[in-house]
Design an enzyme around this catalytic site. Structure first.
Site: not given
Ligand SMILES: [Zn+2]
Lengths: 67, 261
Positions: B42, B201, B74, B260, B134
């Site tokens: 979608g 979902c 959709r 990160c 996902n």
């Molecule tokens: Zn991070």
């Protein structure tokens, strides 16, 4: 006691309560939500240090992953 | 690298170039851009349509799924004739036919920890769009954005809840001089990998225009970035498709983030 807003609703809270304690008291599984305080996400690793302040606008929400 | 437009392209892209801060320079930036779209469902089928139609030079489409009947309300790029055919291939074929200025490449693989390096060694995108469906793939794409120094434009929707954000890795940020973008958290800073989702979902419903709104936001943010416009990185936008309302929150760095940091 202080008053905060949780997902738009008023809530009375004991002084010095942390976000981690608030989640326990609201019976929210910590791994199931992100927490926003006054338009800023608070990383999960900081929930036990963040003390709720009077008039804080707090929101819990889950990740969505569909596409 | 393209440095000028032909007469046909001047007319074709005139509405984009009429924006004074886009102009020919911004159009050339789009035409010289190489991007990757992960997921051609979608979100991805619409992001890919907008990018290709705007003249983006190279678009890699990644998906191992096939078109199904329940996609059609959709995923408007697909039709009944495409059922059971790989989505990346169908999308690439149709978009290539309509958009001669773009090179559309289909990769019918599921992006996974075992195969992504092979893919990224073969291509050199400057932007990544997360249109996956996902949580595990979303975590992987976030990790790839950090590792490969790629600006990430991510959108998601389940039922009536949409979320999107733009993320710029710190390695890219430090290379951009004269910028007022502050370092910000990644997807994992907000949703650590062990997060539990409230719903599965694939079993949730969704309305086509709600998906379209989220896809439009991520495509627009990505195009703005490529053009050289200021984009608000590190802000998570949430959309309520029932109330049609938006809210947003900044994404601070989690000092303990294993992705990160
Ligand atoms: Zn991070």
């Amino acid at each position: 006691m202080i008053t905060i807003h949780i997902n738009g609703e008023l809530q009375q809270l004991a002084d010095n309560q942390t976000l981690a304690e608030l989640l326990v008291c609201k019976q929210v599984a910590p791994q199931s939500v992100a927490v926003v305080v006054n338009q800023a996400i608070i990383p999960r690793s900081e929930w036990s240090q963040y003390q709720c302040q009077a008039d804080d606008q707090i929101e819990f929400f889950s990740a969505v992953a569909g596409g | 690298m393209k440095t000028s437009l032909n007469d046909h392209q001047y007319i074709l892209y005139s509405k984009q170039m009429l924006l004074t801060d886009v102009s020919e320079q911004g159009q050339l930036a789009l035409m010289n851009a190489e991007v990757i779209v992960v997921g051609v469902g979608g979100l991805g089928q619409l992001v890919a349509q907008y990018l290709a139609a705007s003249g983006v030079g190279q678009i890699h489409l990644i998906d191992d799924d096939k078109v199904t009947l329940s996609n059609l309300p959709r995923q408007l790029l697909f039709s009944a004739n495409d059922i059971d055919v790989n989505k990346a291939h169908v999308a690439a074929g149709k978009l290539q036919q309509r958009n001669r200025d773009s090179k559309i490449l289909a990769h019918s693989v599921r992006l996974a920890p075992e195969n992504y390096l092979q893919l990224f060694n073969a291509i050199s995108p400057q932007v990544i769009f997360d249109c996956s469906d996902n949580f595990a793939t979303r975590q992987l794409i976030n990790r790839i954005a950090v590792e490969q120094h790629l600006p990430l434009f991510s959108a998601a929707i389940s039922a009536d809840q949409g979320q999107w954000f733009a993320y710029l890795p710190e390695s890219v940020l430090t290379n951009l001089s004269a910028t007022n973008i502050k370092p910000h958290g990644c997807y994992h800073c907000v949703f650590p990998a062990d997060s539990l989702l409230s719903q599965n979902c694939s079993q949730m419903g969704v309305l086509g225009p709600a998906v379209g709104i989220m896809a439009s936001m991520q495509a627009l943010a990505g195009m703005n970035h490529i053009i050289g416009r200021q984009v608000e990185f590190g802000v998570l936008h949430r959309f309520d498709a029932k109330r049609l309302s938006w809210s947003k929150a900044t994404m601070p760095i989690d000092k303990h983030c294993c992705v990160c940091r």
